[in-house]
Design an enzyme around this catalytic site. Structure first.
Site, PDB file in Angstrom:
ATOM      1  N   HIS A  25       0.850  -1.184   0.000  1.00  0.00           N
ATOM      2  CA  HIS A  25       0.000   0.000   0.000  1.00  0.00           C
ATOM      3  C   HIS A  25       0.887   1.235   0.000  1.00  0.00           C
ATOM      4  CE1 HIS A  25      -3.441   2.493   0.781  1.00  0.00           C
ATOM      5  NE2 HIS A  25      -2.912   2.953   1.895  1.00  0.00           N
ATOM      6  N   ASN A  26       0.529   2.253  -0.795  1.00  0.00           N
ATOM      7  CA  ASN A  26       1.371   3.466  -0.905  1.00  0.00           C
ATOM      8  C   ASN A  26       2.825   3.086  -1.154  1.00  0.00           C
ATOM      9  OD1 ASN A  26      -0.887   5.022  -0.419  1.00  0.00           O
ATOM     10  ND2 ASN A  26      -0.400   5.427   1.710  1.00  0.00           N
ATOM     11  N   GLU A  55       0.958  -0.488  -5.476  1.00  0.00           N
ATOM     12  CA  GLU A  55       0.002   0.597  -5.659  1.00  0.00           C
ATOM     13  C   GLU A  55       0.666   1.774  -6.357  1.00  0.00           C
ATOM     14  OE1 GLU A  55      -3.459   2.754  -3.095  1.00  0.00           O
ATOM     15  OE2 GLU A  55      -1.543   2.500  -2.090  1.00  0.00           O
ATOM     16  N   ASP A  57      -0.521   5.605  -7.316  1.00  0.00           N
ATOM     17  CA  ASP A  57      -1.525   6.677  -7.266  1.00  0.00           C
ATOM     18  C   ASP A  57      -1.155   7.734  -8.302  1.00  0.00           C
ATOM     19  OD1 ASP A  57      -2.660   5.345  -5.170  1.00  0.00           O
ATOM     20  OD2 ASP A  57      -2.047   6.755  -3.627  1.00  0.00           O
ATOM     21  N   HIS A  70       0.906  10.789  -2.995  1.00  0.00           N
ATOM     22  CA  HIS A  70      -0.265  10.591  -2.141  1.00  0.00           C
ATOM     23  C   HIS A  70      -1.059  11.889  -2.179  1.00  0.00           C
ATOM     24  CE1 HIS A  70      -2.377   9.375   1.684  1.00  0.00           C
ATOM     25  NE2 HIS A  70      -2.406   8.277   0.976  1.00  0.00           N
ATOM     26  N   GLU A 104      -4.469   3.757  -8.870  1.00  0.00           N
ATOM     27  CA  GLU A 104      -5.511   4.656  -8.377  1.00  0.00           C
ATOM     28  C   GLU A 104      -5.452   5.876  -9.281  1.00  0.00           C
ATOM     29  OE1 GLU A 104      -5.934   7.098  -4.404  1.00  0.00           O
ATOM     30  OE2 GLU A 104      -6.030   4.956  -3.986  1.00  0.00           O
TER      31      GLU A 104
END
Length: 154
Positions: A25-26, A55, A57, A70, A104
């Site tokens: 995650h991240n 991930e 983003d 983020h 994302e």
């Protein structure tokens, strides 16, 4: 430690949904999720540690270049292109099983097209462009079938 524990010895012929997948995650963050640096090298680190889902983003960046960070925080921004190149370089060093890019997407259509262009250019034949009907999970390909492939989940 027992070297056998570093090898995959399970049946890898079942549909992908039958497995737990080591996920990050991240992935791009080198520290906390409010103030830390985003670094492409973080992808190299987690992929070599055995992670199979990372991930990414994506946000609109300057000069038409999508960036990874983020959102709505003070984390630094890195170019999507650099992230994709790092993933391409390190995805299959430790094992051949598929890597899932969990994207994302916060980008405009114009920068989404740029992301698609980079995915095709950088990953080439590794990019799995086959479409899967999600109606029946038993029809999903197996990790064995997807060796050496990059999957995109949006």
């Amino acid at each position: 430690s027992n070297p056998l524990h570093h090898e995959v010895h399970q049946d890898m012929q079942q549909p992908l949904c039958h497995y737990f997948i080591a996920s990050s995650h991240n992935t791009y963050l080198s520290g906390d999720q409010l103030l830390s640096q985003s670094r492409a090298e973080m992808y190299a680190r987690v992929l070599q540690a055995g992670c199979r889902c990372v991930e990414v983003d994506c946000w609109d960046g300057p000069d038409g270049e999508p960036v990874v960070h983020h959102g709505y925080t003070l984390t630094s921004k890195i170019l999507f292109r650099d992230v994709a190149e790092t993933i391409n370089k390190y995805a299959f060093i430790k094992n051949e099983f598929p890597v899932i890019l969990s994207i994302e997407n916060h980008c405009s259509i114009q920068q989404q097209k740029k992301i698609a262009q980079y995915l095709k250019e950088i990953f080439g034949d590794k990019l799995d462009l086959s479409s899967v009907s999600t109606g029946d999970p038993r029809q999903l390909p197996s990790p064995q079938d997807l060796k050496g492939k990059i999957l995109v989940k949006v």
